[in-house]
Design a protein around this motif. Structure first.
Motif, short mmCIF file in Angstrom:
data_model
loop_
_atom_site.label_atom_id
_atom_site.label_comp_id
_atom_site.label_asym_id
_atom_site.label_seq_id
_atom_site.Cartn_x
_atom_site.Cartn_y
_atom_site.Cartn_z
N ILE A 166 39.55 33.99 48.13
CA ILE A 166 38.87 33.86 46.84
C ILE A 166 39.32 32.59 46.15
CG2 ILE A 166 38.90 34.93 44.54
CD1 ILE A 166 38.75 37.60 45.83
N GLU B 287 36.86 38.87 54.59
CA GLU B 287 36.65 39.94 53.60
C GLU B 287 35.40 39.62 52.79
OE1 GLU B 287 40.20 41.02 51.40
OE2 GLU B 287 39.04 40.66 49.59
N ASN C 245 43.83 31.20 52.58
CA ASN C 245 44.03 31.91 51.31
C ASN C 245 44.78 31.00 50.35
OD1 ASN C 245 43.19 34.91 51.83
ND2 ASN C 245 44.17 34.15 53.68
N LEU D 187 49.22 31.14 43.56
CA LEU D 187 49.49 30.63 42.22
C LEU D 187 50.84 29.92 42.18
CD1 LEU D 187 48.32 33.83 40.30
CD2 LEU D 187 47.14 31.62 40.36
N ALA E 189 50.54 35.27 44.70
CA ALA E 189 49.10 34.96 44.61
C ALA E 189 48.42 35.85 43.58
CB ALA E 189 48.44 35.16 45.98
N ILE F 114 51.02 35.54 37.06
CA ILE F 114 51.65 34.34 36.48
C ILE F 114 52.84 34.88 35.71
CG2 ILE F 114 51.35 32.36 34.94
CD1 ILE F 114 48.34 32.45 35.70
N TYR G 97 47.37 38.57 37.27
CA TYR G 97 46.18 37.68 37.26
C TYR G 97 45.09 38.20 38.18
CZ TYR G 97 43.26 33.60 37.27
OH TYR G 97 42.18 32.77 37.12
N SER G 98 45.44 38.64 39.39
CA SER G 98 44.40 39.13 40.31
C SER G 98 44.97 40.30 41.11
CB SER G 98 43.89 38.00 41.21
OG SER G 98 44.96 37.45 41.96
N GLY G 99 45.04 40.20 42.42
CA GLY G 99 45.55 41.32 43.19
C GLY G 99 45.96 40.88 44.59
N GLN H 196 44.89 39.24 51.39
CA GLN H 196 45.70 38.09 51.82
C GLN H 196 46.62 38.41 52.99
OE1 GLN H 196 48.97 35.31 49.68
NE2 GLN H 196 46.89 34.95 49.11
N ALA I 85 49.43 23.18 38.34
CA ALA I 85 48.46 23.95 37.55
C ALA I 85 48.52 23.43 36.13
CB ALA I 85 48.81 25.43 37.57
N HIS I 86 47.38 23.50 35.49
CA HIS I 86 47.30 23.08 34.09
C HIS I 86 47.99 24.14 33.24
CE1 HIS I 86 45.66 21.33 30.53
NE2 HIS I 86 45.18 22.50 30.16
N ARG J 136 53.38 24.10 41.08
CA ARG J 136 53.21 25.44 41.67
C ARG J 136 54.29 25.69 42.72
NH1 ARG J 136 47.19 27.68 41.67
NH2 ARG J 136 46.21 26.12 40.37
N1 COA Z 1 51.62 28.63 36.36
C1 COA Z 1 50.82 28.75 35.30
N2 COA Z 1 49.46 28.87 35.40
C2 COA Z 1 48.94 28.86 36.64
C3 COA Z 1 49.73 28.72 37.79
C4 COA Z 1 51.14 28.60 37.62
N3 COA Z 1 51.93 28.48 38.68
N4 COA Z 1 48.93 28.72 38.87
C5 COA Z 1 47.68 28.86 38.42
N5 COA Z 1 47.67 28.94 37.08
C6 COA Z 1 46.50 29.09 36.23
C7 COA Z 1 45.51 27.97 36.50
O1 COA Z 1 45.75 26.85 35.66
C8 COA Z 1 44.20 28.64 36.17
O2 COA Z 1 44.04 28.70 34.75
P1 COA Z 1 42.63 28.41 34.06
O3 COA Z 1 41.73 29.48 34.58
O4 COA Z 1 42.94 28.51 32.61
O5 COA Z 1 42.25 27.03 34.52
C9 COA Z 1 44.41 30.07 36.64
O6 COA Z 1 45.82 30.26 36.65
C10 COA Z 1 43.85 30.35 38.03
O7 COA Z 1 44.39 29.46 38.97
P2 COA Z 1 43.50 28.91 40.18
O8 COA Z 1 44.41 28.25 41.12
O9 COA Z 1 42.34 28.13 39.63
O10 COA Z 1 42.95 30.25 40.80
P3 COA Z 1 41.82 30.46 41.90
O11 COA Z 1 40.60 30.90 41.21
O12 COA Z 1 41.73 29.30 42.85
O13 COA Z 1 42.43 31.72 42.68
C11 COA Z 1 44.26 33.03 43.47
C12 COA Z 1 43.68 31.63 43.30
C13 COA Z 1 45.60 32.90 44.19
C14 COA Z 1 44.46 33.73 42.14
C15 COA Z 1 43.27 33.85 44.35
O14 COA Z 1 43.10 33.23 45.59
C16 COA Z 1 43.75 35.28 44.57
O15 COA Z 1 43.51 36.14 43.76
N6 COA Z 1 44.43 35.55 45.72
C17 COA Z 1 44.98 36.86 46.03
C18 COA Z 1 44.03 37.69 46.82
C19 COA Z 1 43.63 37.05 48.13
O16 COA Z 1 44.23 36.10 48.59
N7 COA Z 1 42.62 37.56 48.76
C20 COA Z 1 42.22 36.98 50.04
C21 COA Z 1 41.16 37.73 50.74
S1 COA Z 1 39.61 37.59 49.86
#
Ligand code: COA
Length: 468
Positions: free
Chosen positions: A210, A232, A304, A307, A317, A320, A325-327, A331, A354-355, A377
Motif C-alpha cells: 500500500i 494482496e 512493501n 514509516l 510500518a 508513528i 497509523y495503519s496496520g 507485510q 518524512a515531512h 526514517r
Molecule cells: N516520522 C514522522 N512522520 C512520518 C514518518 C516518521 N518516521 N514516516 C512517515 N510519516 C508521515 C508522513 O510524513 C506522512 O504524513 P502526511 O500524510 O501528513 O504527509 C504519513 O506519515 C504517511 O507516510 P507515507 O510514507 O506517505 O505513507 P504511505 O502512504 O506511503 O504508506 C505505510 C506507508 C508504511 C504506512 C503503508 O505501506 C502501510 O500501511 N504498510 C503496512 C501494511 C503493509 O505493508 N501491507 C502490505 C500488503 S498490502
C-alpha cells in the motif's frame, strides 16, 4: 429466502450486542452504515468489524460511545482519530489470518455482514466486486447477510460469487463506488522506483503493498516482459502495464496467466477493467496471503513500505511512535513468502525522510532532531511506542532514493553501516555518531586511518566525538 427491502428495514436485523462486519474500501456499503447509525439510540454495544472503510464513518462520533465500537485490523484515514483517541480498537493481526478469525467458533464470530454486490447473473450469482479479501469468509460465516445490490459493482471473477439466496436482506441501490484517484509519484518516489526496478527480472511475480511507492515502481518497469501479479491488492498502475503487454502472467508458477489479488483500490476505469475479466481472479486473503502459496512462485518479489527503520533493520510500518497509523496488513505474509520462494526478493522501499510539522522535543533517547522540517526514517532506535511490524531477521533488501542495502547475513555493525549509506546525507553523521554510542560500531585509530568494525576503512572525514 431473500427479503428485498429498503436500507432502513434491512438494518433492523442488527440487535444490541451483535458483531457486524462491514465490507471495506471501494465497496464500503455507505447507505447501510448510515441507516444503521440512524438507529444508534436504540442499539447498545454493537461491535463493527471494519476493513478500511472509505467515505463517512459516523459511528466513530463520540456521541456513539457505548452504542457502537470499532474493531479493525487495519487503521485508515477515516478511523485514525477515533483509534488514537481510544474510541475505536486496532487489532494487530496478519491479514492471512483474518478469515480464520471470522469462523463461527473463532474469536471474531460474526452475526451480520453488510456487503455491496453486483446484481444476480442469469444463474443467480452476485459478485463481491473489488473487495473479496476477508469479505469472502464474512459472507460464508455470518448468521445473516445484508447486501446493497448495485449495478455499478464490477462482476469480478474468482472466489467472489455469492448466490442471491444467501442474502437474507437485499437492497436495490444504484450509486458510484468509492473511487480513489491517482497521485503522480514525486521525484523521491520515482528514484526509489528505479532502484526497486533494478531488482526485478523479466518473468518475476510481484506483490505490491500500500502507498505511493508501488505505482512509482510500476512506472519503472515498462521495458520488462511477462511480469505476473500475486498480491494482496493492486491499483491503477497495474492496468497501465497490462495495456502495454508487460504484465501477462505467462511465467507464473501457479495461476498462470492470471492476475490474482484479494482486493482492488482505484478509479472507475480500473473497476471497468475488472468487470467480467477472466484475466483477473480476486480471492480470499486466506489464499493470496498464505506464505505457503507465495513461496511457490519462482522470482517472487514482494514490495512493501515502512514509516521507520532502526539501524539494525527493525521495521515499523504501522505507527508513528505511539500513534497508530495503519496496520500489519500483509507485510509479513509477503516478505516471508518471497524470502522462501526460489530466487525470491523481499523488499522494503521507503523514502529516507518524512515531512514533520512537529518540533523535536529532543528528550527521547537517541532522537535525531529534524533538519529543515524533515526527519530521518532511518533512526538509531525506533521511537518509543513504535510497533515492530517486521523483525530485523525477516528483512533482506532495503531501498531508499539513495540506493539499496541487502541486510541478509549482515552483522549489526554491517547493517548499521549499510543503512547509514542509504540514509539522507544530512542525517548520516548523526546516525554514525549514534551507532558508536550504541556500540553498534567500534572505531580505533591506527596508521593514520580510522578503522571500523568488520575492517571497513573509513575515509579521512573526522568522526564526531572522536577523542583521539
Ligand atoms: N516520522 C514522522 N512522520 C512520518 C514518518 C516518521 N518516521 N514516516 C512517515 N510519516 C508521515 C508522513 O510524513 C506522512 O504524513 P502526511 O500524510 O501528513 O504527509 C504519513 O506519515 C504517511 O507516510 P507515507 O510514507 O506517505 O505513507 P504511505 O502512504 O506511503 O504508506 C505505510 C506507508 C508504511 C504506512 C503503508 O505501506 C502501510 O500501511 N504498510 C503496512 C501494511 C503493509 O505493508 N501491507 C502490505 C500488503 S498490502
Amino acid at each position: 429466502m431473500t427479503t428485498w427491502c429498503d436500507a432502513k428495514t434491512a438494518v433492523q436485523v442488527v440487535a444490541s450486542g451483535n458483531r457486524v462486519y462491514l465490507q471495506g474500501m471501494c465497496s464500503t456499503p455507505t447507505p447501510l452504515i448510515e441507516a444503521l447509525v440512524a438507529r444508534g439510540e436504540e442499539l447498545l454495544d454493537v461491535e463493527l468489524l471494519t476493513a478500511l472503510p472509505f467515505g463517512p464513518v459516523p459511528y466513530t462520533d463520540p456521541r456513539w460511545v457505548g452504542h457502537f465500537h470499532v474493531r479493525t485490523p487495519f487503521v485508515g484515514a477515516s478511523e485514525r482519530e477515533a483509534v488514537n483517541a481510544g474510541r475505536a480498537s486496532y487489532a494487530p493481526v496478519f491479514l492471512s489470518y483474518v478469515p480464520t478469525l471470522l469462523a463461527p467458533d473463532a474469536p471474531w464470530r460474526i452475526d451480520v455482514a453488510f456487503i455491496q454486490v453486483s446484481p444476480p447473473d442469469k444463474q443467480g450469482y452476485c459478485s463481491l466486486g473489488p473487495s473479496v479479501d476477508a469479505t469472502r469468509a464474512a459472507v460464508d460465516y455470518a448468521r445473516q447477510v445484508v447486501a446493497l445490490v448495485n449495478p455499478r459493482v464490477p462482476r469480478t471473477l474468482g472466489d467472489s460469487f455469492v448466490h442471491v439466496s444467501r442474502l437474507d436482506f437485499a437492497v436495490q441501490w444504484e450509486g458510484p463506488l468509492h473511487e480513489v484517484g491517482r497521485q503522480a509519484p514525486d521525484q523521491t518516489q520515482l528514484e526509489i522506483g528505479r532502484h526497486v526496478a533494478g531488482l526485478i527480472e523479466d518473468g518475476a511475480t510481484l506483490q505490491l503493498g500500500i502507498g505511493a511507492i508501488p505505482d512509482a515502481v510500476l512506472q519503472a518497469l515498462t521495458d520488462r516482459r511477462d511480469l505476473g501479479i500475486h498480491s494482496e491488492m493492486f491499483s491503477d498502475g497495474v492496468l497501465d502495464l497490462v495495456e502495454r503487454g508487460v504484465i501477462t502472467g505467462a511465467r507464473k508458477t501457479i495461476d498462470r496467466g492470471k492476475i490474482v489479488a484479494s482486493f482492488v483500490v482505484g478509479s472507475r476505469r480500473l473497476m471497468d477493467f475488472l468487470d467480467d475479466n477472466p484475466m483477473v481472479e480476486l480471492r480470499s486473503t486466506a489464499y493470496t496471503n498464505d506464505s505457503k502459496n507465495i513461496r511457490q512462485f519462482d522470482h517472487m518479489v514482494a514490495i512493501n513500505s515502512a514509516l521507520q527503520m532502526d539501524l539494525t533493520g527493525q521495521v515499523c510500518a504501522e505507527s508513528i511512535g505511539t500513534a497508530q497509523y495503519s496496520g500489519v496488513g500483509g507485510q509479513m505474509d509477503f516478505l516471508r513468502g518471497a524470502a522462501l520462494a526460489p530466487h525470491g526478493r523481499p523488499i522494503l522501499a521507503l523514502p529516507s525522510t518524512a515531512h514533520t510539522t512537529k518540533a523535536s522535543a529532543g528528550n527521547m533517547p537517541f532522537e535525531l532532531p529534524p533538519v529543515e522540517g524533515q526527519v530521518s526514517r532511518i533512526v538509531p532506535i525506533l521511537t518509543p511506542g513504535a510497533a515492530v511490524t517486521t523483525t530485523r531477521a525477516h528483512v533482506h533488501y532495503v531501498v531508499t532514493e539513495y540506493g539499496t542495502a541487502m541486510l541478509l547475513g549482515l552483522s549489526l555493525a554491517e547493517r548499521a553501516r549499510s543503512l547509514i549509506a542509504i540514509a539522507a546525507p544530512q542525517f548520516r553523521e548523526p546516525l554514525e555518531r549514534a551507532a558508536y554510542d550504541l556500540h553498534l560500531l567500534y572505531r580505533h585509530c591506527w596508521g593514520g586511518f580510522r578503522w571500523l568494525t568488520g575492517g571497513t576503512r573509513l575515509t579521512q572525514r573526522t568522526c564526531p566525538g572522536d577523542g583521539d
